[in-house]
Write a protein that holds these residues in place. Structure first.
Motif, PDB file in Angstrom:
ATOM      1  N   ILE A  52       4.943  -0.579   6.172  1.00 56.78           N
ATOM      2  CA  ILE A  52       5.008  -0.895   4.749  1.00 56.78           C
ATOM      3  C   ILE A  52       6.411  -1.375   4.383  1.00 56.78           C
ATOM      4  CG2 ILE A  52       4.842   0.081   2.427  1.00 56.78           C
ATOM      5  CD1 ILE A  52       2.651   1.945   3.595  1.00 56.78           C
ATOM      6  N   VAL A  53       7.437  -0.704   4.914  1.00 55.02           N
ATOM      7  CA  VAL A  53       8.808  -1.132   4.602  1.00 55.02           C
ATOM      8  C   VAL A  53       9.037  -2.543   5.136  1.00 55.02           C
ATOM      9  CG1 VAL A  53      11.250  -0.717   5.069  1.00 55.02           C
ATOM     10  CG2 VAL A  53       9.738   1.198   4.549  1.00 55.02           C
ATOM     11  N   ARG A  54       8.586  -2.821   6.336  1.00 57.95           N
ATOM     12  CA  ARG A  54       8.898  -4.110   6.964  1.00 57.95           C
ATOM     13  C   ARG A  54       8.072  -5.261   6.411  1.00 57.95           C
ATOM     14  NH1 ARG A  54      13.410  -3.481   7.539  1.00 57.95           N
ATOM     15  NH2 ARG A  54      14.429  -2.592   9.361  1.00 57.95           N
ATOM     16  N   PHE A  55       6.867  -4.995   5.954  1.00 57.83           N
ATOM     17  CA  PHE A  55       5.986  -6.126   5.599  1.00 57.83           C
ATOM     18  C   PHE A  55       5.479  -6.124   4.163  1.00 57.83           C
ATOM     19  CE2 PHE A  55       5.178  -5.274  10.186  1.00 57.83           C
ATOM     20  CZ  PHE A  55       5.924  -6.341  10.646  1.00 57.83           C
ATOM     21  N   ALA A  56       5.668  -5.039   3.432  1.00 63.60           N
ATOM     22  CA  ALA A  56       5.048  -5.020   2.111  1.00 63.60           C
ATOM     23  C   ALA A  56       6.058  -4.807   0.996  1.00 63.60           C
ATOM     24  CB  ALA A  56       3.957  -3.951   2.059  1.00 63.60           C
ATOM     25  N   LEU A  57       7.333  -4.771   1.314  1.00 67.03           N
ATOM     26  CA  LEU A  57       8.318  -4.571   0.221  1.00 67.03           C
ATOM     27  C   LEU A  57       8.704  -5.904  -0.390  1.00 67.03           C
ATOM     28  CD1 LEU A  57      10.850  -1.766   1.008  1.00 67.03           C
ATOM     29  CD2 LEU A  57       8.745  -1.741  -0.275  1.00 67.03           C
ATOM     30  N   ALA A  81       1.495  -9.444   3.619  1.00 65.81           N
ATOM     31  CA  ALA A  81       1.516  -8.648   2.391  1.00 65.81           C
ATOM     32  C   ALA A  81       1.095  -9.508   1.207  1.00 65.81           C
ATOM     33  CB  ALA A  81       2.916  -8.065   2.165  1.00 65.81           C
ATOM     34  N   ARG A  82       1.588 -10.762   1.179  1.00 66.79           N
ATOM     35  CA  ARG A  82       1.237 -11.680   0.098  1.00 66.79           C
ATOM     36  C   ARG A  82      -0.250 -12.029   0.161  1.00 66.79           C
ATOM     37  NH1 ARG A  82       2.656 -16.429  -2.577  1.00 66.79           N
ATOM     38  NH2 ARG A  82       0.819 -16.685  -3.895  1.00 66.79           N
ATOM     39  N   ALA A  83      -0.735 -12.344   1.356  1.00 64.84           N
ATOM     40  CA  ALA A  83      -2.137 -12.721   1.501  1.00 64.84           C
ATOM     41  C   ALA A  83      -3.038 -11.563   1.056  1.00 64.84           C
ATOM     42  CB  ALA A  83      -2.442 -13.098   2.951  1.00 64.84           C
ATOM     43  N   LEU A  84      -2.641 -10.345   1.405  1.00 66.77           N
ATOM     44  CA  LEU A  84      -3.446  -9.185   1.024  1.00 66.77           C
ATOM     45  C   LEU A  84      -3.414  -8.971  -0.482  1.00 66.77           C
ATOM     46  CD1 LEU A  84      -2.606  -6.742   3.927  1.00 66.77           C
ATOM     47  CD2 LEU A  84      -4.809  -7.798   3.433  1.00 66.77           C
ATOM     48  N   ALA A  85      -2.236  -9.159  -1.082  1.00 63.48           N
ATOM     49  CA  ALA A  85      -2.128  -9.006  -2.531  1.00 63.48           C
ATOM     50  C   ALA A  85      -3.057 -10.016  -3.212  1.00 63.48           C
ATOM     51  CB  ALA A  85      -0.688  -9.200  -2.978  1.00 63.48           C
ATOM     52  N   ASP A  86      -3.176 -11.216  -2.614  1.00 65.15           N
ATOM     53  CA  ASP A  86      -4.020 -12.265  -3.188  1.00 65.15           C
ATOM     54  C   ASP A  86      -5.517 -11.977  -3.074  1.00 65.15           C
ATOM     55  OD1 ASP A  86      -1.835 -13.654  -3.907  1.00 65.15           O
ATOM     56  OD2 ASP A  86      -2.043 -15.264  -2.441  1.00 65.15           O
ATOM     57  N   THR A  87      -5.896 -10.994  -2.229  1.00 66.38           N
ATOM     58  CA  THR A  87      -7.321 -10.719  -2.077  1.00 66.38           C
ATOM     59  C   THR A  87      -7.895 -10.110  -3.353  1.00 66.38           C
ATOM     60  OG1 THR A  87      -6.948  -8.504  -1.194  1.00 66.38           O
ATOM     61  CG2 THR A  87      -7.128 -10.300   0.396  1.00 66.38           C
ATOM     62  N   GLY A  88      -6.975  -9.668  -4.233  1.00 62.43           N
ATOM     63  CA  GLY A  88      -7.403  -9.172  -5.545  1.00 62.43           C
ATOM     64  C   GLY A  88      -8.392  -8.050  -5.419  1.00 62.43           C
ATOM     65  N   GLY A 120       1.250 -14.675   8.567  1.00 62.86           N
ATOM     66  CA  GLY A 120       2.082 -14.123   9.628  1.00 62.86           C
ATOM     67  C   GLY A 120       2.717 -12.805   9.226  1.00 62.86           C
ATOM     68  N   LEU A 121       3.372 -12.185  10.176  1.00 65.68           N
ATOM     69  CA  LEU A 121       4.164 -10.976   9.919  1.00 65.68           C
ATOM     70  C   LEU A 121       5.614 -11.376  10.194  1.00 65.68           C
ATOM     71  CD1 LEU A 121       2.016  -8.197  11.633  1.00 65.68           C
ATOM     72  CD2 LEU A 121       2.565  -8.317   9.231  1.00 65.68           C
ATOM     73  N   PRO A 122       6.314 -11.857   9.181  1.00 66.32           N
ATOM     74  CA  PRO A 122       7.601 -12.499   9.425  1.00 66.32           C
ATOM     75  C   PRO A 122       8.660 -11.530   9.965  1.00 66.32           C
ATOM     76  CG  PRO A 122       7.226 -12.232   7.075  1.00 66.32           C
ATOM     77  CD  PRO A 122       5.975 -11.781   7.758  1.00 66.32           C
ATOM     78  N   GLY A 123       9.514 -12.043  10.805  1.00 70.27           N
ATOM     79  CA  GLY A 123      10.718 -11.306  11.185  1.00 70.27           C
ATOM     80  C   GLY A 123      10.580 -10.421  12.405  1.00 70.27           C
ATOM     81  N   THR A 124       9.358 -10.123  12.823  1.00 70.46           N
ATOM     82  CA  THR A 124       9.213  -9.272  13.993  1.00 70.46           C
ATOM     83  C   THR A 124       8.089  -9.826  14.855  1.00 70.46           C
ATOM     84  OG1 THR A 124       7.663  -7.901  12.831  1.00 70.46           O
ATOM     85  CG2 THR A 124       9.931  -7.131  12.880  1.00 70.46           C
ATOM     86  N   LEU A 174      -2.436  -1.830  13.516  1.00 75.06           N
ATOM     87  CA  LEU A 174      -2.033  -0.640  12.771  1.00 75.06           C
ATOM     88  C   LEU A 174      -1.241  -1.011  11.529  1.00 75.06           C
ATOM     89  CD1 LEU A 174      -0.912   1.851  15.572  1.00 75.06           C
ATOM     90  CD2 LEU A 174      -3.171   1.190  14.833  1.00 75.06           C
ATOM     91  N   ALA A 175      -0.339  -1.988  11.682  1.00 75.43           N
ATOM     92  CA  ALA A 175       0.490  -2.399  10.550  1.00 75.43           C
ATOM     93  C   ALA A 175      -0.386  -2.979   9.440  1.00 75.43           C
ATOM     94  CB  ALA A 175       1.536  -3.417  11.005  1.00 75.43           C
ATOM     95  N   ALA A 176      -1.318  -3.853   9.827  1.00 72.95           N
ATOM     96  CA  ALA A 176      -2.178  -4.496   8.823  1.00 72.95           C
ATOM     97  C   ALA A 176      -3.035  -3.454   8.108  1.00 72.95           C
ATOM     98  CB  ALA A 176      -3.049  -5.554   9.493  1.00 72.95           C
ATOM     99  N   ALA A 177      -3.622  -2.526   8.872  1.00 71.67           N
ATOM    100  CA  ALA A 177      -4.457  -1.494   8.252  1.00 71.67           C
ATOM    101  C   ALA A 177      -3.623  -0.602   7.332  1.00 71.67           C
ATOM    102  CB  ALA A 177      -5.155  -0.656   9.324  1.00 71.67           C
ATOM    103  N   SER A 178      -2.376  -0.300   7.738  1.00 70.72           N
ATOM    104  CA  SER A 178      -1.498   0.534   6.903  1.00 70.72           C
ATOM    105  C   SER A 178      -1.211  -0.138   5.573  1.00 70.72           C
ATOM    106  CB  SER A 178      -0.162   0.790   7.617  1.00 70.72           C
ATOM    107  OG  SER A 178      -0.381   1.463   8.839  1.00 70.72           O
ATOM    108  N   ILE A 179      -0.973  -1.442   5.637  1.00 71.29           N
ATOM    109  CA  ILE A 179      -0.654  -2.154   4.398  1.00 71.29           C
ATOM    110  C   ILE A 179      -1.873  -2.177   3.475  1.00 71.29           C
ATOM    111  CG2 ILE A 179      -0.002  -4.398   3.442  1.00 71.29           C
ATOM    112  CD1 ILE A 179       1.626  -4.800   6.054  1.00 71.29           C
ATOM    113  N   VAL A 180      -3.053  -2.431   4.028  1.00 74.01           N
ATOM    114  CA  VAL A 180      -4.255  -2.443   3.188  1.00 74.01           C
ATOM    115  C   VAL A 180      -4.486  -1.060   2.575  1.00 74.01           C
ATOM    116  CG1 VAL A 180      -6.768  -2.691   3.175  1.00 74.01           C
ATOM    117  CG2 VAL A 180      -5.358  -4.303   4.457  1.00 74.01           C
ATOM    118  N   ARG A 181      -4.324  -0.011   3.364  1.00 73.88           N
ATOM    119  CA  ARG A 181      -4.645   1.324   2.871  1.00 73.88           C
ATOM    120  C   ARG A 181      -3.599   1.902   1.921  1.00 73.88           C
ATOM    121  NH1 ARG A 181      -9.188   0.789   2.574  1.00 73.88           N
ATOM    122  NH2 ARG A 181     -10.725   1.248   4.170  1.00 73.88           N
TER     123      ARG A 181
END
Lengths: 241, 241
Positions: free
Chosen positions: A236-241, B179-186, B218-222, B231-238
């Protein structure tokens, strides 16, 4: 196809040629089938990535000529993750996955209800650092986290700098969500995140953390193992902030 | 201390008493040291959690009386995670950790550059479901994900319903962040997330996914391994939507 990656010591990339040891040389020859003239990538685990050419490769070692170096900018904010000391496999997973997630420091701690006690802290640190190095070679991230010896919880709290954003995940906390707490950290340059041990915290530890300026928050709706909570929080810190 | 958890078959909690088999009974007796009259928690992996009392416990099995049942609301949005089929340990990690992260469906697929080919799909499905069940007993989540047999990428794309939010993580995509794409899923009721295999996608597969309505991000920067990206994608959604 991306270049094969090798890990070198911090400082090695200051020279024009870099010497790699027998183990790396044998891996290069026998597994990767590389030879003189091939290009490789050298990582120092501290942000420097070099493209290099193999000058010499034999049983005893490998010499590479550095062609160009880039120095990766550290990600913002700096992320300091403090997990309750967990059992071996969980700590191993933390070491590997938090390297991919570009966590800057990993500072394990022992709470009252922490189950494992650390026996040989030096050996554990070496292991985590080695696993992080392997993760780096696989994922190509520019840095390994800096690992600290496990300390008592009170000592951990004292190490957190005044101006860092400080968050403690607390499974019994129903109030603020982690995502909200992280959004509130605003433009802090450094985020400290405490993730409790499997046994949880006792009330006096919770009070101690709050006195030290940590905000309590939860991960609503699910119940994560401690190591999964570490990955989720770092994601969350790396991708959602 | 929370109650010891046991997994029962979906449907078992419809009866007043539930019969558990020899393996569970021996675990209860010998490892957990439970006896007649002790309270336990029974999970059916489909959202139902019951508090129950041990009526009888022996070598051959265990009988529990259901005292009360709660039916956990599914989390919103429904989360369908589609990982490129990975090697055994990576798929095992996906099965366990995505159970904790309350993913609803796991639909692996094979792309052109997928390395492992599935041999015995039935056995793999059984293994993932068993690992998810163990994860459930440890973390107390109400549901295991529903696992699907690996299919070809084109077939996967066809299974995605019209009205789901559709996102594909693509490591070479520098544009929109996850994170942006997920936010756009409304307020989509269901999110489909495709995570590429280690070898990545070829251009024709990327075009196919875009034609099927998937947004690339993408998942920028890493640079994450495929299972870490899951895991990262599921964490952000949840936790961060």
């Amino acid at each position: 196809m991306s270049l094969r990656r090798f890990l070198v010591a911090p400082g090695d990339l200051a020279e024009e040629t870099v010497q790699l040891d027998k183990t790396e040389a044998n891996h290069a020859r026998k597994v990767l089938r590389l030879g003189v003239g091939d290009r490789v990538q050298l990582l120092d685990g501290r942000g420097k990535r070099a493209e290099a050419e193999i000058l010499q490769l034999g049983r005893e070692g490998m010499t590479c000529k550095v062609l160009r170096i880039e120095d990766a900018e550290p990600l913002q904010p700096r992320l300091v993750l403090c997990p309750g000391l967990a059992k071996g496999p969980a700590m191993d997973l933390i070491a590997v996955k938090l390297t991919e997630l570009a966590v800057d420091q990993i500072r394990p701690f022992m709470a009252r209800r922490s189950e494992p006690k650390i026996k040989d802290a030096g050996a554990r640190l070496d292991r985590w650092q080695r696993l992080a190095g392997q993760a780096l070679k696989q994922c190509g991230a520019p840095r390994t986290p800096e690992f600290f010896e496990p300390v008592d919880f009170a000592d951990l709290l004292e190490s957190a700098p005044e101006n860092a954003a400080k968050i403690m995940l607390y499974e019994r906390h129903e109030g603020m969500s982690l995502a909200r707490a992280l959004a509130d950290t605003g433009r802090a340059g450094e985020v400290w995140l405490i993730i409790g041990p499997e046994g949880g915290f006792d009330d006096s530890e919770v009070a101690l953390a709050q006195n030290a300026g940590f905000t309590l928050c939860g991960l609503p709706g699910t119940i994560l193992r401690a190591e999964t909570a570490c990955l989720a929080a770092a994601s969350i810190v790396r991708f959602a902030l």
